[in-house]
Design an enzyme around this catalytic site. Structure first.
Site, PDB file in Angstrom:
ATOM      1  N   GLY A  51      26.142  44.280  40.360  1.00 42.23           N
ATOM      2  CA  GLY A  51      25.895  44.775  39.051  1.00 42.23           C
ATOM      3  C   GLY A  51      26.810  44.966  37.877  1.00 42.23           C
ATOM      4  O   GLY A  51      27.871  45.439  38.335  1.00 42.23           O
ATOM      5  N   GLY A  99      45.379  36.595  40.613  1.00 39.91           N
ATOM      6  CA  GLY A  99      45.764  37.709  40.170  1.00 39.91           C
ATOM      7  C   GLY A  99      45.841  37.844  38.636  1.00 39.91           C
ATOM      8  O   GLY A  99      44.535  37.243  38.062  1.00 39.91           O
ATOM      9  N   ASN A 152      40.609  34.493  30.238  1.00 42.05           N
ATOM     10  CA  ASN A 152      40.900  33.828  31.832  1.00 42.05           C
ATOM     11  C   ASN A 152      41.529  32.517  31.806  1.00 42.05           C
ATOM     12  O   ASN A 152      41.412  31.885  30.528  1.00 42.05           O
ATOM     13  CB  ASN A 152      39.583  34.095  32.732  1.00 42.05           C
ATOM     14  CG  ASN A 152      38.280  33.147  32.178  1.00 42.05           C
ATOM     15  OD1 ASN A 152      38.502  31.953  31.842  1.00 42.05           O
ATOM     16  ND2 ASN A 152      37.067  33.847  32.388  1.00 42.05           N
ATOM     17  N   ASP A 174      35.770  42.078  32.258  1.00 42.05           N
ATOM     18  CA  ASP A 174      35.569  43.222  31.413  1.00 42.05           C
ATOM     19  C   ASP A 174      36.393  44.411  32.085  1.00 42.05           C
ATOM     20  O   ASP A 174      37.083  45.441  31.194  1.00 42.05           O
ATOM     21  CB  ASP A 174      34.266  43.323  31.177  1.00 42.05           C
ATOM     22  CG  ASP A 174      33.623  42.236  30.404  1.00 42.05           C
ATOM     23  OD1 ASP A 174      34.250  41.585  29.791  1.00 42.05           O
ATOM     24  OD2 ASP A 174      32.211  42.151  30.542  1.00 42.05           O
ATOM     25  N   ASP A 234      29.899  40.803  44.008  1.00 47.73           N
ATOM     26  CA  ASP A 234      29.588  40.387  42.780  1.00 47.73           C
ATOM     27  C   ASP A 234      30.783  40.149  41.653  1.00 47.73           C
ATOM     28  O   ASP A 234      31.169  41.516  41.418  1.00 47.73           O
ATOM     29  CB  ASP A 234      28.457  41.131  42.198  1.00 47.73           C
ATOM     30  CG  ASP A 234      28.028  40.878  40.738  1.00 47.73           C
ATOM     31  OD1 ASP A 234      28.134  39.999  40.395  1.00 47.73           O
ATOM     32  OD2 ASP A 234      26.847  41.448  40.364  1.00 47.73           O
ATOM     33  N   LYS A 250      44.023  36.354  32.865  1.00 49.20           N
ATOM     34  CA  LYS A 250      43.237  36.913  34.222  1.00 49.20           C
ATOM     35  C   LYS A 250      43.019  35.685  35.098  1.00 49.20           C
ATOM     36  O   LYS A 250      42.434  34.591  34.659  1.00 49.20           O
ATOM     37  CB  LYS A 250      41.741  37.486  33.734  1.00 49.20           C
ATOM     38  CG  LYS A 250      42.108  38.633  33.208  1.00 49.20           C
ATOM     39  CD  LYS A 250      40.657  39.352  32.375  1.00 49.20           C
ATOM     40  CE  LYS A 250      40.515  38.261  31.099  1.00 49.20           C
ATOM     41  NZ  LYS A 250      39.570  39.050  30.186  1.00 49.20           N
TER      42      LYS A 250
END
Length: 276
Positions: A258, A194, A153, A223, A217, A189
């Protein structure tokens, strides 16, 4: 676990042989977390014939601190992910990796393991994607030069290159530094901005976010994005299509609380793409 798989977007390679009994390519501890992980993976159709249970150590896991706006801070407990790996992986293990459709790595396992897996995959013509997440330390150049796509990222990109990444120009210059280290493709990322795929010698391919109705969340969104990109890539989609598929999967992810429950299934991703 050196590879990442989810129920949503997993695309098993047809005709893949069953693993020999001694091939163990992932591991959990003999504890409650391990049972939860195994149950979740089995529910998602993941083959656990590759997984070993390690006595005396906890299962690798993360403690997530969720903020009101959906952002998060994460503390990683290495446990079985970092414990007990042999210095040299057996030939049977590495040989089996060559039968994969694609290999997705992250840094919660030792770099030495990732290097061996990446080299084995590359020698078999299997594409390798390395997600930068997992540990806050420099990535060995031997590992960087052994992967096809490196995916940080923007924060990780800045930390790993020592360069600012506040705007697209700065990000491009930071990516250039990775190209110089042997990484030909860098998938960045960018959170709410975007994502972008930088292929050495070509113009970057930009992908805006697919807007979420509400961000609940963000845990697991990166991932999910990288895994979805990997699945689309192994299925032969164009790079632009891979980015779009991954953006849709990440959009669905951030709308559910989650890490595991938030990973969407394929039908949900396709339905969202059709509605855009």
């Amino acid at each position: 676990m050196p590879t990442s798989t989810s129920k949503s977007i997993d695309s098993p390679r047809k005709g893949r042989p069953s693993p020999p009994d001694r091939v163990k390519l992932s591991r959990v501890g003999e504890d409650a977390h391990g049972s939860l992980v195994r149950t979740a993976l089995e529910g998602g159709g993941v083959n656990l014939g590759y997984c070993s249970v390690i006595d005396g150590v906890p299962t690798g896991h993360a403690v997530v601190m969720l903020q009101p706006d959906g952002q998060n801070s994460i503390i990683i407990v290495g446990g079985a992910n970092t414990t007990g790996w042999p210095d040299v992986l057996p030939d049977e293990d590495l040989g089996f990796i060559k039968s994969a459709g694609i290999v997705l790595l992250q840094r919660e396992v030792p770099d030495s393991v990732n290097i061996q897996v990446a080299k084995a995959a590359r020698s078999g013509g299997v594409p390798v994607i390395l997600d930068a997440g997992g540990v806050d330390s420099p990535v060995p150049e031997e590992l960087l030069s052994s992967v096809d796509v490196f995916s940080p990222n923007e924060t990780e990109l800045g930390r790993l290159t020592g360069l600012p990444t506040e705007n697209f120009g700065q990000i491009s210059r930071a990516v250039l530094k990775l190209h110089e280290k042997g990484v030909k493709q860098v998938l960045v990322k960018l959170g709410a901005k975007g994502s972008a795929l930088f292929v050495q010698g070509q113009e970057p391919i930009k992908q805006p976010i697919v807007s979420a109705q509400k961000v609940i969340d963000t845990t697991g969104a990166g991932d999910t994005f990288t895994a979805a990109f990997a699945v689309a890539l192994v299925e032969g989609k164009s790079k632009a299509e891979c980015l779009r598929f991954a953006a849709a999967a990440a959009s669905l992810c951030v709308q559910v609380k989650g890490a595991i429950p938030s990973m969407p299934d394929r039908q949900s991703v396709i339905k969202l793409l059709k509605s855009l």
